[in-house]
Design an enzyme around this catalytic site. Structure first.
Site, PDB file in Angstrom:
ATOM      1  N   GLY A 137      73.796  10.426   0.957  1.00 13.42           N
ATOM      2  CA  GLY A 137      75.112  10.462   1.606  1.00 13.42           C
ATOM      3  C   GLY A 137      75.846  11.775   1.395  1.00 13.42           C
TER       4      GLY A 137
ATOM      5  NE  ARG B 199      55.399   5.357   5.878  1.00 14.86           N
ATOM      6  CZ  ARG B 199      55.871   6.539   6.304  1.00 14.86           C
ATOM      7  NH1 ARG B 199      56.856   6.595   7.172  1.00 14.86           N
ATOM      8  NH2 ARG B 199      55.366   7.665   5.835  1.00 14.86           N
TER       9      ARG B 199
ATOM     10  CG  ASP C  19      58.515   9.936  12.610  1.00 12.09           C
ATOM     11  OD1 ASP C  19      58.626  10.582  11.559  1.00 12.09           O
ATOM     12  OD2 ASP C  19      57.409   9.662  13.114  1.00 12.09           O
TER      13      ASP C  19
ATOM     14  CE  LYS D 112      54.875  10.803  13.106  1.00 10.30           C
ATOM     15  NZ  LYS D 112      54.866  10.650  11.689  1.00 10.30           N
TER      16      LYS D 112
ATOM     17  CE1 TYR E 122      50.177   1.011   5.879  1.00  6.14           C
ATOM     18  CE2 TYR E 122      50.358   3.392   6.064  1.00  6.14           C
ATOM     19  CZ  TYR E 122      50.860   2.179   5.616  1.00  6.14           C
ATOM     20  OH  TYR E 122      52.034   2.135   4.914  1.00  6.14           O
TER      21      TYR E 122
ATOM     22  CB  SER F 226      54.988  12.822   6.467  1.00  4.65           C
ATOM     23  OG  SER F 226      54.514  13.089   7.769  1.00  4.65           O
TER      24      SER F 226
ATOM     25  CG  HIS G 180      57.275  15.010  12.390  1.00  2.46           C
ATOM     26  ND1 HIS G 180      56.759  15.345  11.152  1.00  2.46           N
ATOM     27  CD2 HIS G 180      57.482  13.675  12.356  1.00  2.46           C
ATOM     28  CE1 HIS G 180      56.659  14.255  10.409  1.00  2.46           C
ATOM     29  NE2 HIS G 180      57.088  13.225  11.111  1.00  2.46           N
TER      30      HIS G 180
ATOM     31  CB  CYS H 272      60.389  15.770   3.614  1.00  2.00           C
ATOM     32  SG  CYS H 272      58.883  16.245   2.737  1.00  2.00           S
TER      33      CYS H 272
ATOM     34  NE  ARG I 261      50.907  10.972   9.150  1.00  2.00           N
ATOM     35  CZ  ARG I 261      50.745  12.162   8.598  1.00  2.00           C
ATOM     36  NH1 ARG I 261      49.690  12.901   8.915  1.00  2.00           N
ATOM     37  NH2 ARG I 261      51.609  12.642   7.739  1.00  2.00           N
TER      38      ARG I 261
HETATM   39  P1  GTP Z   1      58.130   9.952   7.503  1.00  2.00           P
HETATM   40  O1  GTP Z   1      58.493   8.617   8.018  1.00  2.00           O
HETATM   41  O2  GTP Z   1      56.904   9.950   6.657  1.00  2.00           O
HETATM   42  O3  GTP Z   1      58.055  10.992   8.585  1.00  2.00           O
HETATM   43  O4  GTP Z   1      59.272  10.375   6.414  1.00  2.00           O
HETATM   44  P2  GTP Z   1      60.813  10.797   6.526  1.00  2.00           P
HETATM   45  O5  GTP Z   1      60.922  12.270   6.744  1.00  2.00           O
HETATM   46  O6  GTP Z   1      61.547   9.931   7.468  1.00  2.00           O
HETATM   47  O7  GTP Z   1      61.336  10.564   5.030  1.00  2.00           O
HETATM   48  P3  GTP Z   1      62.341   9.456   4.428  1.00  2.00           P
HETATM   49  O8  GTP Z   1      63.746   9.624   4.945  1.00  2.00           O
HETATM   50  O9  GTP Z   1      61.727   8.129   4.605  1.00  2.00           O
HETATM   51  O10 GTP Z   1      62.349   9.859   2.898  1.00  2.00           O
HETATM   52  C1  GTP Z   1      61.193   9.905   2.116  1.00  2.00           C
HETATM   53  C2  GTP Z   1      61.533   9.831   0.658  1.00  2.00           C
HETATM   54  O11 GTP Z   1      62.424  10.894   0.305  1.00  2.00           O
HETATM   55  C3  GTP Z   1      62.225   8.539   0.276  1.00  2.00           C
HETATM   56  O12 GTP Z   1      61.705   8.077  -0.943  1.00  2.00           O
HETATM   57  C4  GTP Z   1      63.662   8.946   0.112  1.00  2.00           C
HETATM   58  O13 GTP Z   1      64.338   8.131  -0.808  1.00  2.00           O
HETATM   59  C5  GTP Z   1      63.576  10.391  -0.342  1.00  2.00           C
HETATM   60  N1  GTP Z   1      64.762  11.177   0.112  1.00  2.00           N
HETATM   61  C6  GTP Z   1      65.287  11.180   1.363  1.00  2.00           C
HETATM   62  N2  GTP Z   1      66.408  11.938   1.421  1.00  2.00           N
HETATM   63  C7  GTP Z   1      66.596  12.442   0.180  1.00  2.00           C
HETATM   64  C8  GTP Z   1      67.588  13.306  -0.407  1.00  2.00           C
HETATM   65  O14 GTP Z   1      68.530  13.764   0.230  1.00  2.00           O
HETATM   66  N3  GTP Z   1      67.419  13.615  -1.723  1.00  2.00           N
HETATM   67  C9  GTP Z   1      66.381  13.125  -2.469  1.00  2.00           C
HETATM   68  N4  GTP Z   1      66.314  13.474  -3.739  1.00  2.00           N
HETATM   69  N5  GTP Z   1      65.435  12.287  -1.959  1.00  2.00           N
HETATM   70  C10 GTP Z   1      65.545  11.961  -0.657  1.00  2.00           C
HETATM   71  C1  SPV Z   2      54.495  10.236   8.968  1.00  2.00           C
HETATM   72  O1  SPV Z   2      53.529  10.266   8.205  1.00  2.00           O
HETATM   73  O2  SPV Z   2      55.088  11.278   9.334  1.00  2.00           O
HETATM   74  C2  SPV Z   2      55.026   8.940   9.431  1.00  2.00           C
HETATM   75  C3  SPV Z   2      54.253   7.734   9.137  1.00  2.00           C
HETATM   76  O3  SPV Z   2      56.059   8.913  10.086  1.00  2.00           O
HETATM   77  S1  SPV Z   2      52.876   7.504  10.180  1.00  2.00           S
HETATM   78  O4  SPV Z   2      53.262   6.587  11.234  1.00  2.00           O
HETATM   79  O5  SPV Z   2      51.808   6.923   9.378  1.00  2.00           O
HETATM   80  O6  SPV Z   2      52.490   8.764  10.758  1.00  2.00           O
HETATM   81 MN    MN Z   3      56.910  11.034  10.394  1.00  2.00          MN
END
Ligand code: GTP
Ligand code: SPV
Ligand code: MN
Length: 612
Positions: free
Chosen positions: A520, A393, A300, A233, A224, A275, A253, A277, A85
């Site tokens: 987990g 992704r 999301d 979004k 993208y 994002s 979000h 996180c 983004r």
């Molecule tokens: P968007 O799709 O961008 O909104 O991201 P999201 O909030 O869904 O994040 P996602 O669950 O895809 O995690 C992003 C990154 O953080 C990945 O590389 C994960 O492996 C890492 N991650 C997620 N949960 C944890 C956790 O509990 N601990 C740690 N250390 N890393 C984590």
């Molecule tokens: C984010 O950035 O929070 C996402 C990926 O979930 S995107 O669809 O590019 O916004």
């Molecule tokens: Mn997101």
């Protein structure tokens, strides 16, 4: 427009599978401006998917994966400048500049339309213009939320088919009168006669533009993710948050999950993390503690409305997962791995294995000996750069998720017991903190802070405030947004409102190692949260809220000693006093629009920290 194009356009209009007058007029107007060679009304069928993916393979945009490994799935590589983004190029073009607020870019809507119309003029020459009818949330909802995306990218069409309810059944449900959000997208790369296409057309000039009063979206120059899949979004957060403000609901979000305790008690939880996180990971959690079960509802976006019973109900408007690939593996997120194994997926900017499968950092402990990286180069474990882009992704149907909750298709949504806020903070923020009440919870959300990630273009690892993880997604003034959250709670029956918690999976020790094992093991935190809801777990009152006593967190079977747990839970008044000036400065940004109750919360925090 050339005579031939003119002929094609009018011919295609005779064949239009709708007689919705506003839709037809808009499609015609866009076609006249952008001058595509062809118009294709998307029906969302398998045949259409097959045709488009074959064309995308021929164009070099997609590479088919080995069907024995990932059936009906594709590897995509973007232009290396079009990978995330683009927040600096994202605009909220409200009529009044003040309505966009201090956190959004703003341009006068008439000026922006004039400038972008010149960019769109002829921008689809040599290409097909696709008309993509879609619906965010179930089509049989009492008030279905329709959109139509016009795009010149077949990659966007196949991705939209995964990410949203899309196609002929949606167009039929729209009839001739349904309201819809017009979403215009062009990659901004017209083809002159005889000009060869590139695998990933895009333009160095990019605009992601929202007209909140008109409920309209214009996007230009990027192919993208959140820049181009406009139901996500742009519609479901930026435009929907403005609709929600007007109608008294919330567009957030947030992930949504269903949690069942060993005793069979069910709680629904929503969680807002910025994002990259951890939303997708928490939404698909496989708890390590025995007897606890998580089922997925969304990863999301959550739309939350009050039900007739006074409870807050959350619905995931999406139909697919657009998940961060790196870090996703059998150890960390086995349910995501099972979801993508079923195929029907598009993988963007990951690495390709020599046997026609995909790989990324964190999928397995040992990388393959040889890969093709996201830039198409040979890659070996000795290479200096990661094989997959950090914001690569997987795009996959949520219905393939083996732990999808049966409530997923219910247009009412699910009643939320707890709302979590969280971010990536190496210091200061404990593993989990419970808010005292709604206003304190909104204060936690309003002051949410996190280190920036690769999900948006720009510097990574910089701490920034990100209210409710919505900083890049608020469709109006941030002060009004926080005021809306306060008023939503004020008007409700406090006993029925969800409770708030602030979590941080990313706190580090002095050597920079992440303290909490995460993934987990986060089920242990969910367990403590449920026990707090049920009044059985203990907590210590601290200046920032209620934090678990070390005894109240179930760490049985976990390789974490008492000292390490205490480090995860520690509230250091010194660190918190250092946090206050940043919060004050942040609140000052919003001027008069910041709800006074949030200033009162800050004063209370300062007093408890012995400041003043
Ligand atoms: P968007 O799709 O961008 O909104 O991201 P999201 O909030 O869904 O994040 P996602 O669950 O895809 O995690 C992003 C990154 O953080 C990945 O590389 C994960 O492996 C890492 N991650 C997620 N949960 C944890 C956790 O509990 N601990 C740690 N250390 N890393 C984590
Ligand atoms: C984010 O950035 O929070 C996402 C990926 O979930 S995107 O669809 O590019 O916004
Ligand atoms: Mn997101």
């Amino acid at each position: 427009m050339t005579a031939i194009a003119d002929h094609h356009v009018s011919h295609d209009f005779d064949d239009a599978p709708t007689s919705h007058p506003r839709l037809l007029a808009w499609v015609r107007e866009v076609a006249e401006l952008t001058q595509p060679d062809r118009i294709h009304w998307c029906d969302g069928s398998d045949a259409e998917w097959n045709t488009l993916t074959i064309e995308l393979v021929e164009a070099g945009t997609l590479v088919p994966l080995d069907p024995a490994k990932k059936p009906n799935s594709f590897w995509a590589r973007t232009d290396p400048t079009d990978v995330a983004r683009v927040e600096e190029r994202t605009f909220i073009c409200s009529v009044d500049e003040a309505d966009a607020g201090p956190t959004n870019n703003w341009r006068d809507p008439a000026e922006m339309k004039a400038e972008m119309s010149e960019l769109y003029r002829g921008s689809m020459r040599g290409r097909t213009m696709y008309v993509v009818p879609f619906c965010m949330g179930p089509v049989d909802a009492p008030n279905p939320m329709f959109g139509v995306e016009i795009t010149d990218s077949a990659y966007v069409v196949v991705s939209m088919r995964i990410m949203a309810r899309m196609g002929a059944h949606v167009l039929a449900a729209m009839g001739t009168t349904a309201d819809f959000v017009p979403c215009l997208h062009s990659v901004g790369a017209p083809l002159e006669p005889g000009q060869d296409d590139v695998p990933w057309p895009c333009n160095q000039t990019k605009y992601i533009t929202h007209f909140p009063e008109e409920r309209m979206i214009w996007s230009y120059g990027s192919g993208y993710g959140g820049n181009s899949l406009l139901g996500k979004k742009c519609y479901s957060l930026r435009i929907a948050s403005a609709i929600a403000r007007d109608e008294g609901w919330l567009a957030e979000h947030m992930l949504i999950l269903k949690l069942t305790s060993p005793q069979g008690a069910v709680h629904y939880v929503a969680a807002a993390f910025p994002s990259a996180c951890g939303k997708t990971n928490l939404a698909m959690l496989e708890p390590t503690i025995p007897g606890w079960k998580v089922e997925t509802l969304g990863d999301d976006i959550a739309w939350m409305h009050f039900g007739d019973d006074g409870r807050l109900y959350a619905l995931n408007p999406e139909y697919g997962l657009f998940g961060v690939a790196p870090g996703t593996g059998w150890d960390t997120n086995p349910n995501a791995m099972r979801t993508i194994e079923r195929g029907h997926s598009v993988f963007t900017n990951v690495a390709l294995t020599d046997d026609g499968d995909i790989w990324w950092e964190g999928m397995t402990d040992q990388p393959p000996a040889h890969l093709t990286d996201w830039k198409g180069r040979d890659w070996t474990p000795d290479s200096d750069e990661p094989s997959a882009h950090p914001n690569s992704r997987f795009c996959t149907p949520i219905t393939q998720c083996p732990i999808l909750a049966p409530e997923y298709e219910n247009p009412r949504g699910v009643p939320i017991s707890a709302i979590l806020f969280g971010g990536r903070r190496a210091t200061t923020i404990p593993l989990v903190t419970e808010a005292r009440d709604w206003t304190h919870g909104v204060f936690m959300g309003a002051t949410l802070s996190s280190e920036t990630t690769a999900a948006a273009a720009g510097k990574v690892g910089v701490v920034r405030r990100d209210p409710m993880a919505m900083l890049p997604f608020m469709g109006y003034h941030g002060g009004d947004y926080l005021g809306h959250w306060i008023s939503v709670g004020k008007d409700a029956d406090a006993a029925k409102l969800p409770k708030f918690f602030y979590v941080n999976w990313f706190r580090r020790d002095d050597d920079g190692r992440i303290l909490w094992p995460g993934f987990g093991e986060n089920g242990r935190v969910l367990k403590w949260i449920v026990e707090r809801l049920e009044g059985t777990a203990e907590a210590t009152d601290t200046p920032i809220g209620r934090v678990p006593t070390p005894e109240s967190v179930d760490i049985s079977g976990l390789d974490l000693n008492r000292e390490e747990l205490e480090a995860c839970l520690r509230v250091d008044p010194e660190e918190w006093r250092a946090e206050v000036p940043g919060i004050t400065e942040w609140f000052e940004k919003f001027g008069d629009k910041l709800p006074t109750s949030l200033w009162t919360e800050l004063d209370g925090l300062k007093a408890r920290l012995g400041m003043k």
